[in-house]
Design an enzyme around this catalytic site. Structure first.
Site, PDB file in Angstrom:
ATOM      1  N   LYS A   1       0.878  -1.179   0.000  1.00 13.91           N
ATOM      2  CA  LYS A   1       0.000   0.000   0.000  1.00 13.91           C
ATOM      3  C   LYS A   1       0.910   1.222   0.000  1.00 13.91           C
ATOM      4  O   LYS A   1       1.218   1.798   1.060  1.00 13.91           O
ATOM      5  CB  LYS A   1      -0.939  -0.047   1.217  1.00 13.91           C
ATOM      6  CG  LYS A   1      -2.054   0.987   1.164  1.00 13.91           C
ATOM      7  CD  LYS A   1      -3.067   0.711   2.265  1.00 13.91           C
ATOM      8  CE  LYS A   1      -4.023   1.876   2.455  1.00 13.91           C
ATOM      9  NZ  LYS A   1      -4.880   2.176   1.319  1.00 13.91           N
TER      10      LYS A   1
HETATM   11  C1  LIG Z   1      -6.441   0.176  -3.972  1.00 16.68           C
HETATM   12  C2  LIG Z   1      -7.183  -0.332  -2.789  1.00 16.68           C
HETATM   13  N1  LIG Z   1      -7.812  -1.522  -2.858  1.00 16.68           N
HETATM   14  C3  LIG Z   1      -8.504  -2.015  -1.822  1.00 16.68           C
HETATM   15  C4  LIG Z   1      -8.594  -1.318  -0.636  1.00 16.68           C
HETATM   16  C5  LIG Z   1      -9.350  -1.906   0.516  1.00 16.68           C
HETATM   17  O1  LIG Z   1      -8.448  -2.331   1.504  1.00 16.68           O
HETATM   18  P1  LIG Z   1      -8.858  -2.323   3.046  1.00 16.68           P
HETATM   19  O2  LIG Z   1     -10.091  -3.123   3.156  1.00 16.68           O
HETATM   20  O3  LIG Z   1      -7.691  -2.945   3.731  1.00 16.68           O
HETATM   21  O4  LIG Z   1      -9.052  -0.912   3.424  1.00 16.68           O
HETATM   22  C6  LIG Z   1      -7.964  -0.087  -0.504  1.00 16.68           C
HETATM   23  C7  LIG Z   1      -8.017   0.672   0.745  1.00 16.68           C
HETATM   24  O5  LIG Z   1      -7.128   0.611   1.537  1.00 16.68           O
HETATM   25  C8  LIG Z   1      -7.223   0.413  -1.607  1.00 16.68           C
HETATM   26  O6  LIG Z   1      -6.621   1.594  -1.526  1.00 16.68           O
END
Ligand SMILES: Cc1ncc(COP(=O)(O)O)c(C=O)c1O
Length: 314
Positions: free
Chosen positions: A156
């Site tokens: 991330k």
């Molecule tokens: C590109 C992306 N995909 C999916 C998610 C969903 O991830 P999470 O459920 O850990 O927030 C996020 C958010 O963090 C994201 O930025």
């Protein structure tokens, strides 16, 4: 949405005033996007507040940093304790928590290794992320998600969000709430900041990690909830057109939570675009758990000692 400030931000082990959490314009991250971060929610509970899946988020932060050879001098437990400290010091709940680690002021040039790693944790109030109370109207983006072996999707990283920005801006200027990106092979990937789920014939489908998605914590939670509810879950590459013929579709994410999709490319999802039974069952279980309305049978919540500012809606 303007940021609502709080009193303190955690920086490298200490709480500092919000206004003092500043960096130099020549910091490596400003030029080369060298950051990794998290987004976490703290929910109101009937008897206080609790952070959702705190340890899993902190593990993902450490994993993201490891991929980028960014040493973080903190353990999951230390980072989790820091999150609790900053929430309690600010006395703000419910809230969104933003831990971030980045390459700071050090050297010029692309190689980050000699620039120092800085870690900050902020928290602030933040409400609904994907607009649309009766479901979101979304589109398939003309932008593809990150190609394998270019930018790692499982990290991330701040830089990944330049791609997300293109997806989200295009969607909004064309009158949609959000965009769904395909991967470079034309299979469904994810939204600009959300994982994607589809329902067809009572089976829940989601795109696998190999289709350039983030390993969402909410995605994992929804898979667990679905299995607990006896719903079959299939992770497989999905063709775009399944969006147009599925019975139900929804996004998951820390910001988006569980948001059902009303339409994709102006084609109604299912018969009428309303939230269907599988989505409703998962949505209700998710919100009952995070809002403390049913016991935390998954062990997902970390309590924090803050007086809650809002009432919890059933
Ligand atoms: C590109 C992306 N995909 C999916 C998610 C969903 O991830 P999470 O459920 O850990 O927030 C996020 C958010 O963090 C994201 O930025």
């Amino acid at each position: 949405m303007p940021i609502q400030t709080t009193a303190n931000i955690w920086h490298n082990g200490q709480l500092i005033p919000w206004d003092k959490a500043q960096i130099h314009v020549m910091s490596h991250v400003v030029h080369y996007g060298s950051s990794v971060f998290e987004g976490i929610r703290c929910y109101a509970q009937p008897t206080g507040a609790a952070v959702f899946r705190l340890q899993e988020h902190m593990q993902r932060l450490i994993d993201s940093a490891k991929i980028y050879r960014m040493p973080l001098p903190y353990t999951v437990d230390q980072l989790s304790a820091a999150v609790v400290d900053v929430i309690e010091a600010n006395g703000v709940a419910p809230c969104y928590i933003r831990p971030i680690a980045f390459r700071g002021y050090g050297e010029v040039g692309v190689n980050p290794l000699k620039s120092p790693v800085e870690v900050y944790i902020a928290n602030f109030p933040w409400g609904k992320y994907v607009p649309g109370n009766d479901g979101a109207d979304v589109c398939v983006s003309s932008w593809s998600r990150l190609a394998p072996n270019t930018m790692p999707s499982l990290a991330k990283a701040g830089a990944n969000y330049m791609n997300s920005q293109l997806i989200r801006m295009e969607a909004e200027v064309n009158g949609y709430s959000e965009g769904i990106a395909l991967d470079v092979n034309g299979y469904l990937s994810e939204g600009s900041g959300e994982n994607l789920f589809l329902v067809r014939g009572g089976v829940l489908y989601t795109t696998p990690l190999a289709n350039s998605v983030l390993s969402g914590i909410t995605r994992g939670s929804v898979i667990t909830i679905a299995r607990q509810l006896g719903i079959e879950v299939v992770e497989q590459a999905l063709p775009r057109e399944l969006l147009y013929i599925c019975d139900e579709a929804f996004f998951t994410g820390t910001a988006a939570e569980v948001t059902h999709l009303r339409s994709v490319d102006r084609i109604l999802v299912g018969d009428n675009g309303k939230m269907g039974p599988v989505t409703t069952a998962i949505h209700d279980e998710f919100f009952n758990v995070v809002n403390g309305l049913t016991p935390d049978r998954y062990n997902w919540l970390t309590p924090v000692n803050v007086k809650v500012a809002e009432t919890v809606e059933a």
